[in-house]
Design an enzyme around this catalytic site. Structure first.
Site, PDB file in Angstrom:
ATOM      1  CG  ASN A   7      -1.859   1.135   1.294  1.00  0.00           C
ATOM      2  OD1 ASN A   7      -1.796   2.047   0.466  1.00  0.00           O
ATOM      3  ND2 ASN A   7      -2.752   1.117   2.263  1.00  0.00           N
ATOM      4  NE  ARG A  94      -6.086   1.831  -0.165  1.00  0.00           N
ATOM      5  CZ  ARG A  94      -6.045   2.954   0.525  1.00  0.00           C
ATOM      6  NH1 ARG A  94      -4.921   3.344   1.072  1.00  0.00           N
ATOM      7  NH2 ARG A  94      -7.113   3.693   0.655  1.00  0.00           N
ATOM      8  CG  HIS A 183     -13.156   3.477   2.905  1.00  0.00           C
ATOM      9  ND1 HIS A 183     -13.891   4.479   3.481  1.00  0.00           N
ATOM     10  CD2 HIS A 183     -11.871   3.716   3.234  1.00  0.00           C
ATOM     11  CE1 HIS A 183     -13.084   5.298   4.141  1.00  0.00           C
ATOM     12  NE2 HIS A 183     -11.848   4.858   3.997  1.00  0.00           N
ATOM     13  CD  GLU A 387      -9.194  -1.200   3.728  1.00  0.00           C
ATOM     14  OE1 GLU A 387      -8.695  -0.997   4.843  1.00  0.00           O
ATOM     15  OE2 GLU A 387      -9.570  -0.297   2.983  1.00  0.00           O
TER      16      GLU A 387
END
Ligand code: ADP
Length: 404
Positions: A7, A94, A183, A387
């Site tokens: 990320n 991500r 999200h 996530e």
């Protein structure tokens, strides 16, 4: 399959190394954070499972050097968890903004990179950093397949009347101005896990997911598909957040800019970084600090906490109306998972839905828990989000299919 989940932020790289046995069974081999990339002094925190944490301060000039540091730590004879780079079978990233180009995760190729590049316009703080991260991995691990998972993808099922703004239509055709949401990986994960947890058939359900953390959004999901979400063209829209203002009358923007003689960038910065809990309370962007201040009687801290609850109550009400009912409401993320008082205050206002809140069960933190009584008309639950796991799962599936 050993998967490195990345990320990348503008000055940071968060990572997790997972050994995925299947969708639900995996080992976390290590996780960590590279911070302050490009600043005179950066830092690496590496947490290998079952070994001592490593913390180093050193200048980290760019993302490629940061990525190299992470990989070196993963194979370090003392603090490492792998024998060699060859053990990494895939990398999943991500990505904050995929606009309407992506309704699911994708294997990285030049076409995908070009589209992520176009989306930089809508996420100028995030997408350029994601591109740097992908390019850094390409340089350091050239033969490892990479997958991208988008925060926006799950929201692509919204109907036109939910995602369009009532601005002149050409701003949509010329500049792609519409609601994209954010999200998405969290809302998807929580809706799926939550439905299973409370015994609902996802394909035949009306669910509201409340992802309430530093950034916060609420999503309405019918039969597993998003029909509306509170974040918009950017993650600034919707409810009050840690440092973001959420919904305001758009005319306030030019009004303040003229009064304070601000540029568009300065105003954007104020709305994204100096508003929300921080701006309204003048104390902190962290709900824990506001709870503490409210307990001491601070009026503005109390105001922020009241507004946080009120915004969520209003969003839930509007989504119940949009879906013509609701079967379950799930709370997740930092505040949703850990702040029992917040959950109680929201649910005390849901008696009109036939919610019977289980106050005793609510004394819990960070653990999947049913928060409604057996005779409640709507199921309420705390469902933890993950996530990174969604990214690792998607990466595993796409790379396995690529091999076939
Ligand atoms: P981000 O959006 O940056 O991922 P989080 O989901 O971690 O943020 O949410 C941060 C918020 O969650 C903060 O306001 C913090 O007060 C709250 N929070 C996180 N952990 C806890 C905890 N253990 N107890 C109470 N509140 C928490």
């Amino acid at each position: 399959m050993i998967i490195l989940v990345i990320n990348c932020g503008s000055s940071s790289i968060k990572y997790q190394l997972l050994d995925m046995k299947n969708d639900d069974v995996y080992d976390l081999l290590a996780k960590g954070l590279v911070e302050k990339i490009g600043l005179p002094m950066g830092a690496l925190t590496h947490r290998p499972t079952g070994k001592d944490k490593v913390y180093k301060e050193l200048p980290i000039a760019d993302h490629k050097i940061g990525m190299q540091l992470v990989l070196d730590e993963l194979i370090n004879p003392v603090s490492g968890v792998l024998k060699s780079f060859d053990d990494i079978e895939a990398v999943g990233h991500r990505i904050v903004q995929g606009a309407d180009y992506f309704s699911g995760s994708a294997i990285v190729d030049e076409d995908v990179m070009e589209k992520i590049g176009i989306c930089c316009d809508f996420a100028p703080l995030h997408n350029p950093a994601h591109i740097l991260g992908i390019r850094a991995v390409q340089q350091v691990l050239p033969s490892v397949p990479q997958v991208v998972t988008f925060d926006t993808a799950y929201h692509q099922t919204m109907p036109e009347y939910a995602y369009m703004y009532a601005l002149p239509y050409e701003y949509y055709t010329k500049y792609r101005v519409r609601r994209y949401g954010a999200h998405g990986t969290s809302h998807q994960f929580v809706a799926q896990k939550g439905a299973k947890f409370v015994g609902l058939d996802l394909e035949n359900s009306k669910i509201i997911t409340c992802h309430i953390g530093n950034g916060s959004s609420v999503t309405a999901i019918v039969n597993g598909k998003v029909v509306d979400t509170s974040m918009g063209f950017t993650p600034l829209e919707g409810m009050i957040m840690g440092t973001r203002c959420g919904n305001i009358d758009p005319n306030i923007v030019p009004y303040i800019m003229k009064k304070e003689n601000l540029t568009p960038d300065q105003m954007t910065d104020i709305m994204n970084k100096k508003s929300g809990f921080a701006g309204l309370s003048g104390i902190s962007s962290d709900a824990r600090d506001l709870d503490a201040a409210a307990n001491e009687g601070d009026k503005r801290a109390k105001l922020v906490l009241k507004k946080l609850t009120y915004d969520v109550i209003k969003l839930i009400g509007s989504y119940v109306a949009a879906m013509d009912g609701v079967d379950a409401i799930f709370f997740t993320a930092g505040i949703g998972e850990n702040n029992a008082r917040f959950r109680r205050r929201v649910c005390e206002n849901l008696t009109y839905l036939g919610v019977k809140f289980d106050y005793e069960a609510n004394a819990v933190s960070g653990k999947d828990t049913l928060l409604s009584c057996p005779d409640s008309k709507v199921k309420i639950a705390l469902i933890t989000t993950d996530e990174e796991l969604v990214i690792a799962r998607d990466t595993m599936h796409l790379v396995q299919n690529m091999d076939e």
